[in-house]
Scaffold this motif. Structure first.
Motif, PDB file in Angstrom:
ATOM      1  N   LEU A 208       2.054  11.380   0.704  1.00  0.00           N
ATOM      2  CA  LEU A 208       1.613  11.476   2.098  1.00  0.00           C
ATOM      3  C   LEU A 208       2.606  12.292   2.905  1.00  0.00           C
ATOM      4  CD1 LEU A 208       0.500   7.772   2.714  1.00  0.00           C
ATOM      5  CD2 LEU A 208      -0.936   9.715   2.072  1.00  0.00           C
ATOM      6  N   ALA A 209       3.876  12.224   2.528  1.00  0.00           N
ATOM      7  CA  ALA A 209       4.931  13.005   3.184  1.00  0.00           C
ATOM      8  C   ALA A 209       5.984  13.329   2.144  1.00  0.00           C
ATOM      9  CB  ALA A 209       5.546  12.227   4.342  1.00  0.00           C
ATOM     10  N   LEU A 210       6.532  14.532   2.201  1.00  0.00           N
ATOM     11  CA  LEU A 210       7.565  14.964   1.264  1.00  0.00           C
ATOM     12  C   LEU A 210       8.676  15.647   2.054  1.00  0.00           C
ATOM     13  CD1 LEU A 210       8.354  15.191  -1.744  1.00  0.00           C
ATOM     14  CD2 LEU A 210       7.279  17.456  -1.745  1.00  0.00           C
ATOM     15  N   GLN A 211       9.843  15.023   2.052  1.00  0.00           N
ATOM     16  CA  GLN A 211      10.999  15.561   2.756  1.00  0.00           C
ATOM     17  C   GLN A 211      11.918  16.241   1.741  1.00  0.00           C
ATOM     18  OE1 GLN A 211      11.536  15.346   6.187  1.00  0.00           O
ATOM     19  NE2 GLN A 211      13.235  16.771   5.828  1.00  0.00           N
ATOM     20  N   ARG A 212      11.909  17.578   1.735  1.00  0.00           N
ATOM     21  CA  ARG A 212      12.749  18.321   0.799  1.00  0.00           C
ATOM     22  C   ARG A 212      14.172  18.422   1.357  1.00  0.00           C
ATOM     23  NH1 ARG A 212       9.454  20.376  -3.036  1.00  0.00           N
ATOM     24  NH2 ARG A 212       7.258  20.720  -2.493  1.00  0.00           N
ATOM     25  N   GLU A 213      15.132  18.531   0.423  1.00  0.00           N
ATOM     26  CA  GLU A 213      16.551  18.639   0.801  1.00  0.00           C
ATOM     27  C   GLU A 213      16.916  17.550   1.808  1.00  0.00           C
ATOM     28  OE1 GLU A 213      17.108  22.619   2.158  1.00  0.00           O
ATOM     29  OE2 GLU A 213      16.315  23.511   0.317  1.00  0.00           O
ATOM     30  N   ALA A 214      16.541  16.330   1.477  1.00  0.00           N
ATOM     31  CA  ALA A 214      16.695  15.216   2.419  1.00  0.00           C
ATOM     32  C   ALA A 214      18.145  14.954   2.791  1.00  0.00           C
ATOM     33  CB  ALA A 214      16.074  13.951   1.822  1.00  0.00           C
ATOM     34  N   HIS A 215      19.077  15.271   1.903  1.00  0.00           N
ATOM     35  CA  HIS A 215      20.503  15.089   2.211  1.00  0.00           C
ATOM     36  C   HIS A 215      21.246  16.418   2.260  1.00  0.00           C
ATOM     37  CE1 HIS A 215      21.419  10.636   2.073  1.00  0.00           C
ATOM     38  NE2 HIS A 215      20.145  10.666   1.722  1.00  0.00           N
ATOM     39  N   GLY A 216      20.527  17.512   2.434  1.00  0.00           N
ATOM     40  CA  GLY A 216      21.170  18.809   2.590  1.00  0.00           C
ATOM     41  C   GLY A 216      21.472  19.493   1.270  1.00  0.00           C
ATOM     42  N   LEU A 217      22.292  20.543   1.338  1.00  0.00           N
ATOM     43  CA  LEU A 217      22.628  21.376   0.183  1.00  0.00           C
ATOM     44  C   LEU A 217      24.127  21.335  -0.068  1.00  0.00           C
ATOM     45  CD1 LEU A 217      20.413  24.484   1.054  1.00  0.00           C
ATOM     46  CD2 LEU A 217      19.886  22.709  -0.618  1.00  0.00           C
TER      47      LEU A 217
ATOM     48  N   GLU B  59       0.803  -1.224   0.000  1.00  0.00           N
ATOM     49  CA  GLU B  59       0.000   0.000   0.000  1.00  0.00           C
ATOM     50  C   GLU B  59       0.835   1.272   0.000  1.00  0.00           C
ATOM     51  OE1 GLU B  59      -3.150  -0.128  -0.400  1.00  0.00           O
ATOM     52  OE2 GLU B  59      -3.373  -2.287  -0.159  1.00  0.00           O
ATOM     53  N   HIS B  60       2.145   1.172   0.235  1.00  0.00           N
ATOM     54  CA  HIS B  60       2.973   2.370   0.357  1.00  0.00           C
ATOM     55  C   HIS B  60       4.296   2.185  -0.380  1.00  0.00           C
ATOM     56  CE1 HIS B  60       0.296   2.481   3.917  1.00  0.00           C
ATOM     57  NE2 HIS B  60       0.274   3.780   3.687  1.00  0.00           N
ATOM     58  N   MET B  61       4.861   3.309  -0.819  1.00  0.00           N
ATOM     59  CA  MET B  61       6.146   3.283  -1.516  1.00  0.00           C
ATOM     60  C   MET B  61       6.908   4.561  -1.213  1.00  0.00           C
ATOM     61  SD  MET B  61       4.612   3.765  -5.358  1.00  0.00           S
ATOM     62  CE  MET B  61       3.322   4.982  -5.692  1.00  0.00           C
ATOM     63  N   VAL B  62       8.218   4.536  -1.517  1.00  0.00           N
ATOM     64  CA  VAL B  62       9.088   5.683  -1.302  1.00  0.00           C
ATOM     65  C   VAL B  62       9.844   5.941  -2.589  1.00  0.00           C
ATOM     66  CG1 VAL B  62      10.925   4.206  -0.371  1.00  0.00           C
ATOM     67  CG2 VAL B  62      10.913   6.653   0.159  1.00  0.00           C
ATOM     68  N   SER B  63      10.054   7.226  -2.892  1.00  0.00           N
ATOM     69  CA  SER B  63      10.769   7.600  -4.116  1.00  0.00           C
ATOM     70  C   SER B  63      11.704   8.755  -3.827  1.00  0.00           C
ATOM     71  CB  SER B  63       9.791   7.979  -5.232  1.00  0.00           C
ATOM     72  OG  SER B  63       9.022   9.109  -4.853  1.00  0.00           O
ATOM     73  N   GLY B  64      12.723   8.900  -4.694  1.00  0.00           N
ATOM     74  CA  GLY B  64      13.677   9.991  -4.559  1.00  0.00           C
ATOM     75  C   GLY B  64      13.929  10.645  -5.898  1.00  0.00           C
ATOM     76  N   ALA B  65      14.264  11.946  -5.863  1.00  0.00           N
ATOM     77  CA  ALA B  65      14.433  12.714  -7.095  1.00  0.00           C
ATOM     78  C   ALA B  65      15.698  13.544  -7.039  1.00  0.00           C
ATOM     79  CB  ALA B  65      13.210  13.604  -7.337  1.00  0.00           C
ATOM     80  N   ASP B  66      16.075  14.099  -8.201  1.00  0.00           N
ATOM     81  CA  ASP B  66      17.296  14.915  -8.240  1.00  0.00           C
ATOM     82  C   ASP B  66      17.077  16.333  -7.720  1.00  0.00           C
ATOM     83  OD1 ASP B  66      15.909  16.127 -10.273  1.00  0.00           O
ATOM     84  OD2 ASP B  66      17.355  15.684 -11.861  1.00  0.00           O
TER      85      ASP B  66
ATOM     86  N   LEU C 131       6.954   9.888   0.438  1.00  0.00           N
ATOM     87  CA  LEU C 131       6.203   8.695   0.841  1.00  0.00           C
ATOM     88  C   LEU C 131       4.838   8.761   0.175  1.00  0.00           C
ATOM     89  CD1 LEU C 131       6.850   8.277   4.694  1.00  0.00           C
ATOM     90  CD2 LEU C 131       7.707   6.852   2.839  1.00  0.00           C
ATOM     91  N   TRP C 132       4.429   7.642  -0.421  1.00  0.00           N
ATOM     92  CA  TRP C 132       3.176   7.603  -1.163  1.00  0.00           C
ATOM     93  C   TRP C 132       2.258   6.520  -0.600  1.00  0.00           C
ATOM     94  CZ3 TRP C 132       3.051  11.027  -5.411  1.00  0.00           C
ATOM     95  CH2 TRP C 132       4.291  11.503  -5.860  1.00  0.00           C
ATOM     96  N   GLY C 133       0.967   6.788  -0.666  1.00  0.00           N
ATOM     97  CA  GLY C 133      -0.051   5.771  -0.445  1.00  0.00           C
ATOM     98  C   GLY C 133      -0.761   5.534  -1.770  1.00  0.00           C
ATOM     99  N   LEU C 134      -1.054   4.297  -2.092  1.00  0.00           N
ATOM    100  CA  LEU C 134      -1.619   4.007  -3.407  1.00  0.00           C
ATOM    101  C   LEU C 134      -3.030   4.556  -3.593  1.00  0.00           C
ATOM    102  CD1 LEU C 134      -0.371   0.386  -4.135  1.00  0.00           C
ATOM    103  CD2 LEU C 134       0.743   2.573  -4.526  1.00  0.00           C
ATOM    104  N   SER C 135      -3.628   5.022  -2.511  1.00  0.00           N
ATOM    105  CA  SER C 135      -4.975   5.586  -2.627  1.00  0.00           C
ATOM    106  C   SER C 135      -4.963   7.106  -2.768  1.00  0.00           C
ATOM    107  CB  SER C 135      -5.811   5.214  -1.399  1.00  0.00           C
ATOM    108  OG  SER C 135      -5.197   5.698  -0.212  1.00  0.00           O
ATOM    109  N   LYS C 136      -3.771   7.730  -2.735  1.00  0.00           N
ATOM    110  CA  LYS C 136      -3.655   9.187  -2.844  1.00  0.00           C
ATOM    111  C   LYS C 136      -2.747   9.533  -4.019  1.00  0.00           C
ATOM    112  CE  LYS C 136      -5.957  10.100   1.006  1.00  0.00           C
ATOM    113  NZ  LYS C 136      -7.226  10.850   1.041  1.00  0.00           N
ATOM    114  N   LYS C 137      -3.150  10.528  -4.801  1.00  0.00           N
ATOM    115  CA  LYS C 137      -2.369  10.930  -5.962  1.00  0.00           C
ATOM    116  C   LYS C 137      -1.231  11.883  -5.608  1.00  0.00           C
ATOM    117  CE  LYS C 137      -4.610   8.590  -9.036  1.00  0.00           C
ATOM    118  NZ  LYS C 137      -5.226   9.200 -10.213  1.00  0.00           N
TER     119      LYS C 137
END
Length: 473
Positions: A356-365, A334-341, A347-353
């Motif tokens: 569910l949570a978005l951590q910006r600058e997850a590894h800093g600048l 029901e849930h997945m995690v993704s990362g971008a450049d 964090l995603w739930g398959l029932s929401k487009k």
């Protein structure tokens, strides 16, 4: 013509024919009079006797016998129905008892199966994880160029790693030694040992540990026997680099994705192609799957995460990242995690487009003041059916995260120092260790080069803090 002459012409003796005729007349008279004497004829007469016996069974009976039999039949019928009803009740109760016992016996096994196959059972393990010391990390070196991908066998006994040097190495988890090396294949060399002639970008291993699949920039998918590393066959069909592979758990169904924007389905056991799905608007960067007949893909620069429902040939489209989505991993069904450049982890739930949570600058600048840019997220991993997530970048560390508040927030647990591009991350099935594929370059290009990094496979132990006993125990 006389009767005797006619009998001779038919080939039968006259005396026999006459006797047969007389016997027939006597039989008809005997039947009408109720006489049941036996005939003296041959086989034909025996057949007639059989017919007579059938007619006897149909003979009318005396009224007294019929009443007697009817009375007995009614009583026997009542008794028989009563016994039958009681027997049915007894059988039903036995079946119910057996079903209850079977269900009770299967509860523990079913829970374990749900965990293994990607059910909704979630274990809260992140709070127990203790940050490992740098001295505890085991480093395995054997590739000449950057590690691009790796997988762990289902029994946690071995690791397969692949790199830009086009080689695949099988490592022993216990000793750290090389068990097998699949060398680089020369282009156009026929009759030579099979292998990859270009960068290996992705790998997957079946949940029973039987098959290993590897994909490269030359549009090829090579299928290997995981135990012996023997080449079995090659899948062709993609029109660009193969960027993602995943086996459906519990099956030999293989999903692949490519920079040609498509998702393909294969049956490895039968060495066959199944179908192709389209929808992404740019090169697809990564793919993952669990036990359901569906897969998830990271859409690169089209900015979408997609869930592909294979039987329906349909897809769900998710938006949330601002940059290129380069990696994705399922946490459970029901849930997945993704990362971008753009440096974000979602964090995603398959029932929401939306995430569910978005951590910006997850590894800093990184960069000079005023020109800072976030560190790219180059890999993500999740320990199946738990709240533990790992992310990698080139920020000199791997970060462990806790999925809190029903997967609606990401809380940083600890940093694990590792220098270089963390191009691949995988948790062991037991959750006792995390394996990282480290390289001097990003797996998809050569934008930067970290000279001090070592192209290696790093085994990171995950020690758990002992849980204090409950009060009163």
């Amino acid at each position: 013509m006389s009767a005797t002459a006619g009998a001779r012409k038919r080939g039968k003796p006259a005396s026999g024919a006459a006797a047969g005729a007389g016997a027939g007349k006597r039989r008809r008279k005997a039947d009408s009079a109720g006489d049941r004497g036996k005939s003296k004829g041959g086989g034909k007469m025996n057949e007639e006797i059989s017919s007579d016996s059938e007619s006897e069974s149909l003979a009318p009976r005396k009224p007294e016998e019929e009443e007697e039999e009817l009375e007995e039949t009614a009583q026997e019928k009542k008794l028989r129905l009563a016994k039958l009803y009681l027997e049915q009740l007894r059988q039903q109760e036995e079946e119910k008892a057996e079903a209850r016992a079977f269900e009770e016996d299967q509860v523990a096994g079913r829970l374990k199966e749900d965990v293994v196959s990607g059910g909704r059972v979630t274990q809260h393990l992140s709070a127990q994880i203790q940050a490992p010391a740098s001295a505890d990390i085991r480093v395995l070196r054997g590739h000449q160029l950057s590690i691009t991908c790796l997988v762990i066998t289902p029994d946690d006994s071995a690791i397969f790693s692949a790199a830009k040097d086009c080689t695949i190495i099988k490592w022993s988890m216990e000793s750290g030694r090389k068990l097998h090396v699949i060398p680089r294949a020369k282009k156009g060399a026929e009759g030579k040992p099979p292998g990859h002639s270009s960068h290996v970008l992705c790998m997957a291993i079946s949940s029973d540990g039987k098959y290993l699949a590897s994909g490269d920039r030359s549009k090829l998918i090579l299928i290997w026997e995981a135990q012996s590393c023997q080449h079995l066959y090659t899948f062709t069909g993609h029109r660009d680099a193969v960027s993602g592979l995943a086996f459906r758990r519990g099956t030999h169904q293989l999903y692949s994705t490519s920079h040609d924007r498509s998702v393909k389905v294969w049956n490895v056991a039968e060495n066959s192609y199944v179908e192709t799905l389209f929808g992404h608007q740019d090169a697809v960067a990564a793919l993952d799957a669990l036990s359901r007949e569906c897969c998830v893909t990271a859409g690169g620069r089209d900015g979408t995460v997609r869930v592909w429902k294979i039987p329906e040939e349909s897809q769900l489209v998710f938006y949330g990242h601002q940059g290129s989505i380069d990696c994705i991993h399922l946490i459970n069904e029901e849930h997945m995690v993704s990362g971008a450049d753009d440096g974000s982890v979602a964090l995603w739930g398959l029932s929401k487009k939306r995430p569910l949570a978005l951590q910006r600058e997850a590894h800093g600048l990184r960069g000079e003041p005023g020109l800072e840019q976030p560190f790219w997220i180059s890999s993500v991993a999740a320990l199946l059916n738990t709240d533990l997530v790992a992310t990698g970048s080139h920020s000199s560390c791997v970060r462990l995260w806790q999925c809190g508040d029903g997967f609606r927030q990401l809380d940083l647990l600890c940093d694990i120092p590792l220098v270089g591009f963390i191009n691949s991350l995988k948790f062991s099935s037991s959750g006792d260790f995390l394996v990282a594929g480290v390289g001097q370059e990003h797996r998809l290009g050569r934008w930067w080069r970290i000279k001090e990094a070592r192209n290696s496979v790093c085994i990171i132990p995950l020690r758990r803090v002992p849980v204090p006993p409950a009060a009163g125990s």
